[in-house]
Design an enzyme around this catalytic site. Structure first.
Site, mmCIF file in Angstrom:
data_model
loop_
_atom_site.group_PDB
_atom_site.id
_atom_site.type_symbol
_atom_site.label_atom_id
_atom_site.label_comp_id
_atom_site.label_asym_id
_atom_site.label_seq_id
_atom_site.Cartn_x
_atom_site.Cartn_y
_atom_site.Cartn_z
ATOM 1 N N GLU A 35 0.810 -1.213 0.000
ATOM 2 C CA GLU A 35 0.000 0.000 0.000
ATOM 3 C C GLU A 35 0.851 1.273 0.000
ATOM 4 O OE1 GLU A 35 -3.221 -0.338 -0.389
ATOM 5 O OE2 GLU A 35 -3.129 -2.512 -0.213
ATOM 6 N N GLU A 66 -5.139 5.194 -0.449
ATOM 7 C CA GLU A 66 -4.065 4.269 -0.076
ATOM 8 C C GLU A 66 -3.445 4.656 1.266
ATOM 9 O OE1 GLU A 66 -3.483 1.534 -1.502
ATOM 10 O OE2 GLU A 66 -4.372 1.725 -3.480
ATOM 11 N N HIS A 69 -5.362 2.889 3.695
ATOM 12 C CA HIS A 69 -5.032 1.460 3.738
ATOM 13 C C HIS A 69 -3.729 1.230 4.502
ATOM 14 C CE1 HIS A 69 -7.592 0.773 -0.151
ATOM 15 N NE2 HIS A 69 -8.292 1.244 0.872
ATOM 16 N N GLU A 148 -1.969 -2.849 -8.698
ATOM 17 C CA GLU A 148 -3.189 -3.308 -8.038
ATOM 18 C C GLU A 148 -3.371 -4.816 -8.189
ATOM 19 O OE1 GLU A 148 -5.285 -1.723 -6.093
ATOM 20 O OE2 GLU A 148 -4.390 0.268 -6.296
ATOM 21 N N GLU A 178 -9.287 -3.162 -4.257
ATOM 22 C CA GLU A 178 -8.308 -3.408 -5.316
ATOM 23 C C GLU A 178 -8.984 -3.862 -6.603
ATOM 24 O OE1 GLU A 178 -5.944 -5.848 -2.850
ATOM 25 O OE2 GLU A 178 -4.813 -4.145 -2.046
ATOM 26 N N HIS A 181 -9.980 -0.485 -8.038
ATOM 27 C CA HIS A 181 -8.815 0.249 -8.541
ATOM 28 C C HIS A 181 -8.290 -0.348 -9.844
ATOM 29 C CE1 HIS A 181 -7.929 1.788 -4.179
ATOM 30 N NE2 HIS A 181 -9.011 2.327 -4.720
#
Length: 266
Positions: A35, A66, A69, A148, A178, A181
């Site tokens: 991340e 991110e 995350h 990703e 993900e 993304h």
């Protein structure tokens, strides 16, 4: 400008401590495809973007997510390290902890005081060499899809390494994000390819030696790749196949270095 809120984006609390799982999660935090790499790549790309506002905003939105995350995984690792053994007294009290202590990342206690770090599970530090921000959004979006994909692959593997429902709950969320993304970066890539072309950069084809641009050269003792011969590439041209690539460059003859360099080469 960034503004922090103390609430996490999603749940990040395990059912119980597990220092070995904490070590494994370090890959998704400080590893090559983790991340932190996503955060720094997308933010750097966004800050460098001077074109369409929607791509800049997409990158900055995702880069900032991110960060969330990174925070979630760091928090989860902190919980997993709660009450983790680290000294001889722990082992004397419960000899069965020997296996756990052997599987722990020693830096978790030695360097970070039983907290997360920006390292991979083996203690290798995250570094900016993992980041891609080229100034060419076609190239960058392709990298982002790969990033990703690799991140989701590793999260999938981590999911299979634990039965802790709290950890799995967080990983399920990361899997879903993900997915989003990957899809958004694929869409952006497709749009940019329509504008600038499939090949990066798209404005150099007039000067390249085009007779080599669609030739699959056989540089191995197998011939399986010959199956691509005659197939149409994404730019509309057909692939050809060269069974025995020839050496066309001649033998190089570079003059010896300056004697002061002491290049004693025989």
């Amino acid at each position: 400008m960034f503004k922090h809120t103390r609430k996490l984006q999603y749940n990040a609390k395990p059912d119980r401590s597990d220092p070995i799982m904490a070590r494994r999660l370090q890959e998704s935090l400080g590893g090559q495809w983790g991340e932190t790499t996503g955060m720094m790549s997308y933010l750097s790309q966004g800050w460098a973007s001077t074109g369409a506002e929607k791509y800049k905003d997409l990158l900055l939105d995702t880069g900032t997510e991110e960060m969330a995350h990174v925070e979630m995984i760091s928090t989860m690792i902190g919980y997993l390290l709660e009450d983790a053994p680290f000294g001889p007294e722990d082992l004397k009290r419960d000899p069965s902890l020997a296996t756990t202590m052997a599987g722990m990342d020693p830096e978790h206690s030695l360097v970070h005081g039983l907290n997360a770090s920006l390292n991979n599970p083996n203690g290798a530090a995250w570094n900016a060499g993992y980041v891609t921000s080229s100034g060419n959004l076609v190239a960058d979006m392709r990298f982002n899809v790969v990033r990703e994909s690799e991140a989701r692959l590793q999260v999938s593997r981590l999911y299979s390494m634990t039965e802790d429902e709290g950890v799995r709950d967080m990983l399920k969320f990361l899997l879903a994000r993900e997915t989003q993304h990957q899809l958004q970066f694929m869409k952006a890539q497709e749009e940019l390819e329509e504008k600038y072309g499939i090949i990066v950069p798209g404005d150099m084809k007039e000067i390249e030696h085009s007779e080599f641009s669609h030739v699959l050269m056989n540089f191995s003792d197998g011939d399986g790749s010959k199956a691509f011969e005659g197939q149409v590439a994404k730019d509309g041209e057909k692939f050809t196949y060269q069974e025995n690539p020839e050496a066309m460059g001649g033998i190089p003859h570079i003059k010896p270095g300056d004697p002061r360099l002491h290049n004693h080469q025989g």
